[in-house]
Design an enzyme around this catalytic site. Sequence first.
Site, mmCIF file in Angstrom:
data_model
loop_
_atom_site.group_PDB
_atom_site.id
_atom_site.type_symbol
_atom_site.label_atom_id
_atom_site.label_comp_id
_atom_site.label_asym_id
_atom_site.label_seq_id
_atom_site.Cartn_x
_atom_site.Cartn_y
_atom_site.Cartn_z
ATOM 1 N N ASP A 152 4.455 1.134 -4.687
ATOM 2 C CA ASP A 152 3.361 0.487 -3.963
ATOM 3 C C ASP A 152 3.862 -0.608 -3.040
ATOM 4 O OD1 ASP A 152 1.684 2.158 -5.313
ATOM 5 O OD2 ASP A 152 1.043 0.664 -6.792
ATOM 6 N N ASP A 168 -28.000 4.589 27.133
ATOM 7 C CA ASP A 168 -26.827 5.204 26.501
ATOM 8 C C ASP A 168 -26.883 5.171 24.976
ATOM 9 O OD1 ASP A 168 -25.534 5.781 28.945
ATOM 10 O OD2 ASP A 168 -24.876 3.703 29.099
ATOM 11 N N GLU A 188 -2.601 5.062 -4.943
ATOM 12 C CA GLU A 188 -3.438 3.900 -5.232
ATOM 13 C C GLU A 188 -3.366 2.816 -4.164
ATOM 14 O OE1 GLU A 188 0.259 3.603 -7.950
ATOM 15 O OE2 GLU A 188 -1.130 5.129 -7.219
ATOM 16 N N ASP A 200 -20.140 7.836 31.722
ATOM 17 C CA ASP A 200 -21.037 7.881 32.863
ATOM 18 C C ASP A 200 -20.197 7.718 34.122
ATOM 19 O OD1 ASP A 200 -23.237 7.966 34.439
ATOM 20 O OD2 ASP A 200 -24.153 6.113 33.722
ATOM 21 N N ASN A 226 6.358 14.680 -8.522
ATOM 22 C CA ASN A 226 6.600 13.951 -9.770
ATOM 23 C C ASN A 226 5.700 14.435 -10.895
ATOM 24 O OD1 ASN A 226 8.610 12.380 -8.681
ATOM 25 N ND2 ASN A 226 7.244 10.710 -8.109
#
Length: 908
Positions: free
Chosen positions: A748, A655, A345, A388, A719
């Site tokens: 976290d 380009d 998460e 280039d 887990n």
Amino acid sequence: MGSVPESSAAAGPGSTDDPDAPSAVVVVPIAGAKAGRGAAPDVLASSSAAAAPTSLQVLRSLDSGPRGLLEEQAGERLALFGENTLPAWRPVSWPRRFLRSLRDPFTSVLLCLGLVSAAVASWGTACVTLVLVVVSCLLRSAEEHRADRSTAALRELVATTATVLRRAGPDAAPSARELPVGELVPGDVIRLGPGDLVPADVRLLRASGLTVHQSALTGESVPVTKHPVDTPARLRAAGPGCGAGEGPFARPELCFQGSSVASGSGTAVVTATGAETRFAAAYDSSARRRGTSAFDRSVHGISWTLIRFMLLTPPLVLMANAALRGRGLETLPFAVAVAVGLTPEMLPVIVTTALARGASLLARNHGVIVKRLPALHDLGAIDVLCVDKTGTLTQDRPVVESSLSASGRSDPEALHWAAVNALWTLQLADLPVPDALDEAVLDAAEEREEPLSAHDGVAALPFDPVRRLATAVVRRPGRLGVHTLVTKGAVEAVLERCALDEAERIRLCELAAREAAGGLRLLAVARTERPARPRAYTAADERGLTFLGFVTLRDALTPSASDALDALGNRGIAVKVLTGDDPGTVARTCRDLGLDPGEVMSAERIDALSDGKLAEAADRVTVFARCTPEHKARIVSALRTAGRTAGFLGDGVNDLPAMHAADVGICPRNAVDVARETADVVLAEKDLAAIDHAITAGRHSSGNISAYLRITLSSNLGNVIAMLAAGLMLPFLPMLPAQVLVQNLCFDVAQLAFAFDRPASEVLRWPTVLRPRDFLHFITRFGLLNATADLATFAVLAVALHSSATSGGQEAFHSGWFTENLLTQALVMLLLRTGGRVVGGHGGGPLRVAACSLSVVGLLLPLTPLGGLLGMSALPPLYYLLLATVLALYAYGLRAARTRYEQNWSRP
């Protein structure tokens, strides 16, 4: 320009080609134009030179003339056609930018989990999950807003002012005025001089020695000569590059917005302004959506892998508990908690933080602006960089390579007389600055200390695009009554004016061709003597010359290019050179830089290949020559088809197609506006060394993201497997939803350290790509190892609780597994970090702190009052002794598995 009159365009049949290029040859019939901006213009183009409009016809169709427009007319047209400005890019609002961040697959998955958690009344999980979603979106929105502001500060107008001829009334004389380019309208007559930016698409009426840089539009490194062309005969005399099929940029009578005057002067009529110019058309094409980038492909692959696991897990938990334990929907919150436990998460927050931090460091330390955060990952993932030649490998200026006699041997005489010609042509023709070739010749003569000041200048005939040569008339010391004419220019043009027999002329042409095939440009030098006279010299005097030799020139190499190419090669990045230049020239440049050009593929061969064959060739070939913008885009697309992650460095309108086709488009800060706004990354300067810094930052960020994913997903999978097994073996839930939430919160917070870690040096050696298949293989192997450690912990808990007098087996079990989970997570963070060599090595400071903090929480939390509120209790000392044994074995297994995995893992 000086004493040399401008060549005036004659009234007669004109020449145009390429009817599909309206901005090049389109003029607006003013008399019949409808009110309002965007009235459809008439196309006066024709593939037949004889049928094309003359300059006089163009002026009449624009209701204009050589003396310019009336002020009243100009005001009406400004209201009719609008200002001569490029389409403005609208800034993205904060709400829209925030909502756009939700489209990220990881963020979307997390948002869905938060909503599902809320639906099953798991409010703690829902709140934490939704807060992470908001934080991730805010971080991404803020960083992209900062990049947009930095880019907006770099915007420059294509030109600021222009010299325009306007009249106050029908009988008034025209006056030259400096006006903002935004006030130019079709039909305006403007003057161009050295250094001027062409403010609109124009057709030349008069010109004198006019050369124009079109590199922003075509990529050509050499200025192009421009002059009025109004008859088919003159069109044919203009030489190659002016006929049909060469495209509008080769037309000598047309100049385009975005180009600049290198030398000479001219007068032209404006044929297209604003959105009708070719330059503005690039803005429309830049709105095309780029295909999925390397980051997009990786994120989508990993996201769908996670989604499949997450969709499968809750039903399995519910069915298994219903079948074996007779539990019903009361296990739904636990099933959702298991799905959340499987999900990384923090991934959106860590990805955004790692990329934003890398982008900020690049901007602060190296002046590199990352406009699209995922582009930083793409920089770290590229394994081929397309560039280039001009401005990247070379400095967009020539230097003298050698001075050769007529026999082809080294001889300084040709260079000496070429420098005399350049010096006195510059002074006597009142040229403001020498052109690039003359400047190179003068620099080389200065280095060799050639005595140029010994000659006195008499007259000069400057370079003319039709004659293709220049002549200086000088007085040599001790040669009274004699003038020396020194001529230099194109080989064919000079040899035609020399007193040579046909065999000698053919021999010299072959000698020049051999030198040119080696990638050199040649100037032929000749001289003759004439009796001194007072009357002016003309082109008719350029006859009966004595040939002296050749001056050969090559492109000046960028000083840092060679070292940068070596550095990119050491990082596993192949460099492909895509250029519009001659094959011999670009091959010579590559050899001088130590880059083996190998087989040079030209545009003709590219056109003959199918997409599949081109993909095979693009993977093999290093140099592609004579490329148009479409060729460049096709080559980049072919590389991606071949499975490569491609970056493209460009700075001009030509380009843009290739930048769109690449995984990441790169341009320097001094690129044209439309290129800067289209690019994903803006460099401080067009330098391969700057790209190396950006790639290093990209690999740092990608390495941290990769480490987080590998560690978190393998731990989470282990887990979940253990939790499912425990749920089937135990008469109670193996962990309460609140405990799962607290455990995830601890994970976290600790995992934020990944965004600030400095990966080991091994990560920087190879492109970092988030490949779903590699991740699945990694997390399966180490997830099963983690599950084994969890199941061993169950046995340890059974022994410890059975051997002690501890009461409350359910609370003790929750405490023991909670502690073990946090300790194993800390071990995994240290031992599976990218690079792997943290113990006894360097780096990993943030991760060490995070792992130690996680361990402390795991050991102490069950002993605190908060542990009691969460349903956990103290554990017997025996458990900690047995757990230490399990963790030691787990650490040994991790190191052994990691070593074997690295031995079997082959780098791309």
